[in-house]
Design a protein around this motif. Structure first.
Motif, PDB file in Angstrom:
ATOM      1  N   ASN A   1     -10.669   1.055 -12.449  1.00 50.54           N
ATOM      2  CA  ASN A   1     -11.074  -0.307 -12.107  1.00 50.54           C
ATOM      3  C   ASN A   1     -10.162  -0.775 -10.981  1.00 50.54           C
ATOM      4  O   ASN A   1      -8.932  -0.773 -11.142  1.00 50.54           O
ATOM      5  CB  ASN A   1     -10.941  -1.251 -13.313  1.00 50.54           C
ATOM      6  CG  ASN A   1     -12.037  -1.007 -14.342  1.00 50.54           C
ATOM      7  OD1 ASN A   1     -13.212  -0.989 -14.016  1.00 50.54           O
ATOM      8  ND2 ASN A   1     -11.647  -0.797 -15.597  1.00 50.54           N
ATOM      9  N   ILE A   2     -10.728  -1.164  -9.873  1.00 50.92           N
ATOM     10  CA  ILE A   2      -9.915  -1.454  -8.687  1.00 50.92           C
ATOM     11  C   ILE A   2      -9.958  -2.923  -8.265  1.00 50.92           C
ATOM     12  O   ILE A   2      -9.418  -3.274  -7.221  1.00 50.92           O
ATOM     13  CB  ILE A   2     -10.361  -0.578  -7.497  1.00 50.92           C
ATOM     14  CG1 ILE A   2     -11.816  -0.879  -7.120  1.00 50.92           C
ATOM     15  CG2 ILE A   2     -10.172   0.897  -7.807  1.00 50.92           C
ATOM     16  CD1 ILE A   2     -12.280  -0.165  -5.869  1.00 50.92           C
ATOM     17  N   GLU A   3     -10.597  -3.780  -9.071  1.00 58.91           N
ATOM     18  CA  GLU A   3     -10.766  -5.169  -8.657  1.00 58.91           C
ATOM     19  C   GLU A   3      -9.434  -5.861  -8.376  1.00 58.91           C
ATOM     20  O   GLU A   3      -9.320  -6.642  -7.438  1.00 58.91           O
ATOM     21  CB  GLU A   3     -11.537  -5.970  -9.729  1.00 58.91           C
ATOM     22  CG  GLU A   3     -12.998  -5.579  -9.876  1.00 58.91           C
ATOM     23  CD  GLU A   3     -13.163  -4.304 -10.691  1.00 58.91           C
ATOM     24  OE1 GLU A   3     -12.171  -3.833 -11.293  1.00 58.91           O
ATOM     25  OE2 GLU A   3     -14.285  -3.768 -10.716  1.00 58.91           O
ATOM     26  N   SER A   4      -8.431  -5.584  -9.189  1.00 59.48           N
ATOM     27  CA  SER A   4      -7.157  -6.288  -9.045  1.00 59.48           C
ATOM     28  C   SER A   4      -6.215  -5.634  -8.044  1.00 59.48           C
ATOM     29  O   SER A   4      -5.156  -6.173  -7.758  1.00 59.48           O
ATOM     30  CB  SER A   4      -6.459  -6.368 -10.413  1.00 59.48           C
ATOM     31  OG  SER A   4      -6.200  -5.069 -10.917  1.00 59.48           O
ATOM     32  N   VAL A   5      -6.594  -4.479  -7.501  1.00 59.98           N
ATOM     33  CA  VAL A   5      -5.700  -3.779  -6.569  1.00 59.98           C
ATOM     34  C   VAL A   5      -6.398  -3.407  -5.265  1.00 59.98           C
ATOM     35  O   VAL A   5      -5.809  -2.715  -4.429  1.00 59.98           O
ATOM     36  CB  VAL A   5      -5.130  -2.494  -7.220  1.00 59.98           C
ATOM     37  CG1 VAL A   5      -4.233  -2.832  -8.392  1.00 59.98           C
ATOM     38  CG2 VAL A   5      -6.246  -1.535  -7.635  1.00 59.98           C
ATOM     39  N   ASN A   6      -7.640  -3.847  -5.054  1.00 62.82           N
ATOM     40  CA  ASN A   6      -8.363  -3.391  -3.870  1.00 62.82           C
ATOM     41  C   ASN A   6      -7.945  -4.107  -2.582  1.00 62.82           C
ATOM     42  O   ASN A   6      -8.335  -3.705  -1.487  1.00 62.82           O
ATOM     43  CB  ASN A   6      -9.878  -3.514  -4.069  1.00 62.82           C
ATOM     44  CG  ASN A   6     -10.325  -4.946  -4.314  1.00 62.82           C
ATOM     45  OD1 ASN A   6      -9.590  -5.891  -4.071  1.00 62.82           O
ATOM     46  ND2 ASN A   6     -11.543  -5.107  -4.806  1.00 62.82           N
ATOM     47  N   LEU A   7      -7.156  -5.185  -2.691  1.00 62.40           N
ATOM     48  CA  LEU A   7      -6.658  -5.928  -1.525  1.00 62.40           C
ATOM     49  C   LEU A   7      -7.779  -6.387  -0.602  1.00 62.40           C
ATOM     50  O   LEU A   7      -7.592  -6.509   0.608  1.00 62.40           O
ATOM     51  CB  LEU A   7      -5.654  -5.056  -0.736  1.00 62.40           C
ATOM     52  CG  LEU A   7      -4.381  -4.648  -1.479  1.00 62.40           C
ATOM     53  CD1 LEU A   7      -3.460  -3.866  -0.561  1.00 62.40           C
ATOM     54  CD2 LEU A   7      -3.645  -5.866  -2.019  1.00 62.40           C
ATOM     55  N   ARG A   8      -8.939  -6.658  -1.165  1.00 61.41           N
ATOM     56  CA  ARG A   8     -10.055  -7.143  -0.350  1.00 61.41           C
ATOM     57  C   ARG A   8      -9.708  -8.465   0.307  1.00 61.41           C
ATOM     58  O   ARG A   8     -10.120  -8.753   1.429  1.00 61.41           O
ATOM     59  CB  ARG A   8     -11.295  -7.281  -1.226  1.00 61.41           C
ATOM     60  CG  ARG A   8     -12.565  -7.638  -0.458  1.00 61.41           C
ATOM     61  CD  ARG A   8     -13.766  -7.572  -1.383  1.00 61.41           C
ATOM     62  NE  ARG A   8     -13.937  -6.220  -1.905  1.00 61.41           N
ATOM     63  CZ  ARG A   8     -14.601  -5.941  -3.024  1.00 61.41           C
ATOM     64  NH1 ARG A   8     -15.127  -6.912  -3.736  1.00 61.41           N
ATOM     65  NH2 ARG A   8     -14.727  -4.697  -3.429  1.00 61.41           N
TER      66      ARG A   8
ATOM     67  N   THR B   1       0.793  -1.225   0.000  1.00 61.95           N
ATOM     68  CA  THR B   1       0.000   0.000   0.000  1.00 61.95           C
ATOM     69  C   THR B   1       0.828   1.279   0.000  1.00 61.95           C
ATOM     70  O   THR B   1       0.302   2.343  -0.270  1.00 61.95           O
ATOM     71  CB  THR B   1      -0.939   0.031   1.220  1.00 61.95           C
ATOM     72  OG1 THR B   1      -0.155  -0.023   2.426  1.00 61.95           O
ATOM     73  CG2 THR B   1      -1.889  -1.158   1.186  1.00 61.95           C
ATOM     74  N   GLU B   2       2.120   1.179   0.314  1.00 60.71           N
ATOM     75  CA  GLU B   2       2.988   2.356   0.337  1.00 60.71           C
ATOM     76  C   GLU B   2       4.189   2.092  -0.571  1.00 60.71           C
ATOM     77  O   GLU B   2       5.199   1.542  -0.126  1.00 60.71           O
ATOM     78  CB  GLU B   2       3.450   2.662   1.758  1.00 60.71           C
ATOM     79  CG  GLU B   2       2.314   2.932   2.733  1.00 60.71           C
ATOM     80  CD  GLU B   2       2.811   3.117   4.155  1.00 60.71           C
ATOM     81  OE1 GLU B   2       3.958   3.598   4.326  1.00 60.71           O
ATOM     82  OE2 GLU B   2       2.069   2.784   5.099  1.00 60.71           O
ATOM     83  N   PRO B   3       4.094   2.470  -1.843  1.00 61.34           N
ATOM     84  CA  PRO B   3       5.188   2.185  -2.786  1.00 61.34           C
ATOM     85  C   PRO B   3       6.545   2.731  -2.338  1.00 61.34           C
ATOM     86  O   PRO B   3       7.580   2.187  -2.677  1.00 61.34           O
ATOM     87  CB  PRO B   3       4.722   2.877  -4.077  1.00 61.34           C
ATOM     88  CG  PRO B   3       3.234   2.927  -3.963  1.00 61.34           C
ATOM     89  CD  PRO B   3       2.947   3.115  -2.503  1.00 61.34           C
ATOM     90  N   GLY B   4       6.553   3.809  -1.546  1.00 59.76           N
ATOM     91  CA  GLY B   4       7.811   4.391  -1.097  1.00 59.76           C
ATOM     92  C   GLY B   4       8.321   3.825   0.210  1.00 59.76           C
ATOM     93  O   GLY B   4       9.320   4.324   0.745  1.00 59.76           O
ATOM     94  N   PHE B   5       7.677   2.793   0.714  1.00 55.13           N
ATOM     95  CA  PHE B   5       8.091   2.234   2.009  1.00 55.13           C
ATOM     96  C   PHE B   5       9.431   1.513   1.881  1.00 55.13           C
ATOM     97  O   PHE B   5       9.658   0.740   0.962  1.00 55.13           O
ATOM     98  CB  PHE B   5       7.023   1.266   2.518  1.00 55.13           C
ATOM     99  CG  PHE B   5       7.403   0.570   3.796  1.00 55.13           C
ATOM    100  CD1 PHE B   5       7.316   1.231   5.010  1.00 55.13           C
ATOM    101  CD2 PHE B   5       7.859  -0.737   3.776  1.00 55.13           C
ATOM    102  CE1 PHE B   5       7.674   0.597   6.194  1.00 55.13           C
ATOM    103  CE2 PHE B   5       8.214  -1.383   4.948  1.00 55.13           C
ATOM    104  CZ  PHE B   5       8.122  -0.716   6.153  1.00 55.13           C
TER     105      PHE B   5
END
Length: 400
Positions: free
Chosen positions: A183-190, A93-97
């Protein structure tokens, strides 16, 4: 003279070994996978490996007689389940982490638990950290069981704390991805949210089992068995979804950004005239935002970029030759919507037009959704019903 030794394993040990074999394969794939977020994949692979080590230790515990008491220090690895799940979530969730030395404190409880156990040896019933008896019935518990009460309690508290932490991280993330993706289906981390709830539910069961055992209500199930079985089942789930998890790139928004409008405000904005709203942007003047809004509307009407299923705000911003965060602020301020809601509103309107066109009578509702830019039936149906109040099929039959 040759002496043969027969090795027999309990059925539960065979089940755990099967899980270890599966988990080890998934861990290796995750560490070597060239796709997705490689740092997150390696973190997930480490979590799977730790799960496997704990499960192996449990097999040794039930299969080998008279294990040295010091062996139980290995079970301190249970306190690493939560931290690695937490870091996996942050890496996604944090690309810069990036890893920092201060993050090592998350590992200290596991080390402290192992050292504390070694300090408690040799085990004796009257030790300071041994759990007291509650009535004569509970005194049937062995000295080992009573001495490890603190360690078992820590292994139950840790997943609760970290699961709640992960759920807390995912709430603002859900808002942030709607600023970058249509479209968030593949990135929603449900699935990661579901996994956190599974951790919580499993821990709740383990606590109930611990209480039942401590009150001598039966010992058919133990928290230790759950620790060996459930992490392996979770590791399979983690590995399956983790191998498919796409790399997530957020073009705009950061953890410190203001939240996007909630569902109520978004619905009001969708039903009102956007041009009558005063821009509420931070980095653009009112005239600049209005000019960008006019260009955006013209582009949406003439070029229809929303028909592209995988449209991202970075692509649309590049088309308009503006920074993504300027475009995001304009949509938020004038339309009162996230990028996700803004684009899907156009898609719903397009789908409604296509559904009532006589030339499309031969097309199925699913085909119409795809032509309108949606890449999944679930999103198409939910967005359509949310905005127009009826399903696509009902709308088509009503307007025919």
């Amino acid at each position: 003279m040759l002496v043969s030794h027969t090795v027999t394993l309990h059925l539960i040990s065979l089940v755990i070994l099967f899980g270890i074999a599966t988990g080890s394969t998934l861990a290796l794939l995750l560490c070597m996978a060239p796709w997705g977020n490689r740092r997150a994949n390696r973190c997930l692979g480490m979590l799977l490996t730790i799960c496997n080590l704990v499960a192996l230790a449990y097999i040794a515990h039930i299969e080998v007689e008279r294990l040295p008491a010091a062996f139980h220090a290995v079970f301190a690895l249970q306190l690493l389940f939560g931290p690695f799940l937490y870091f996996y979530c942050r890496l996604l969730t944090e690309p810069g982490f990036h890893w920092r030395a201060r993050h090592l404190w998350h590992m200290l409880p596991a080390l402290a638990s192992a050292l504390l156990w070694l300090w408690q040896l040799p085990v004796a019933g009257g030790d300071l950290l041994s759990a007291p008896c509650i009535g004569d019935a509970t005194c049937t518990a062995s000295d080992m069981t009573r001495a490890r009460f603190v360690h078992r309690a820590a292994a139950m508290v840790s997943p609760i704390v970290y699961s709640l932490w992960v759920l807390r991280l995912l709430r603002p993330y859900q808002r942030r991805i709607k600023e970058s993706y249509s479209n968030i289906e593949s990135v929603n981390l449900r699935w990661l949210r579901v996994l956190s709830y599974v951790f919580l539910a499993t821990t709740a069961v383990a606590i109930l089992v611990e209480i039942a055992n401590w009150l001598a209500l039966g010992r058919n199930l133990t928290p230790g068995l759950l620790q060996a079985l459930v992490p392996l089942m979770l590791s399979v789930l983690l590995g399956w979804f983790g191998l498919q998890q796409r790399s997530i790139r957020l073009s705009v928004a950061s953890p410190g950004d203001e939240p996007t409008p909630d569902e109520t405000e978004t619905q009001v904005a969708a039903n009102s005239s956007p041009t009558s709203r005063k821009p509420a942007v931070r980095n653009l003047s009112e005239s600049t935002a209005e000019a960008l809004w006019q260009r955006l509307q013209l582009t949406m009407e003439q070029q229809k970029p929303y028909l592209e299923p995988g449209l991202k705000i970075a692509q649309l911003a590049r088309q308009l030759d503006v920074p993504p965060h300027h475009l995001s602020e304009t949509i938020n301020g004038i339309a009162g919507q996230s990028f996700y809601d803004f684009i899907n509103q156009y898609r719903v309107e397009e789908a409604a037009r296509l559904l009532t066109a006589p030339s499309n009578a031969h097309l199925s509702v699913t085909d119409i959704g795809l032509q309108a830019g949606f890449n999944s039936n679930s999103t198409f149906f939910s967005q359509f019903k949310r905005r127009l109040g009826v399903s696509p099929s009902r709308y088509r039959s009503r307007e025919a």
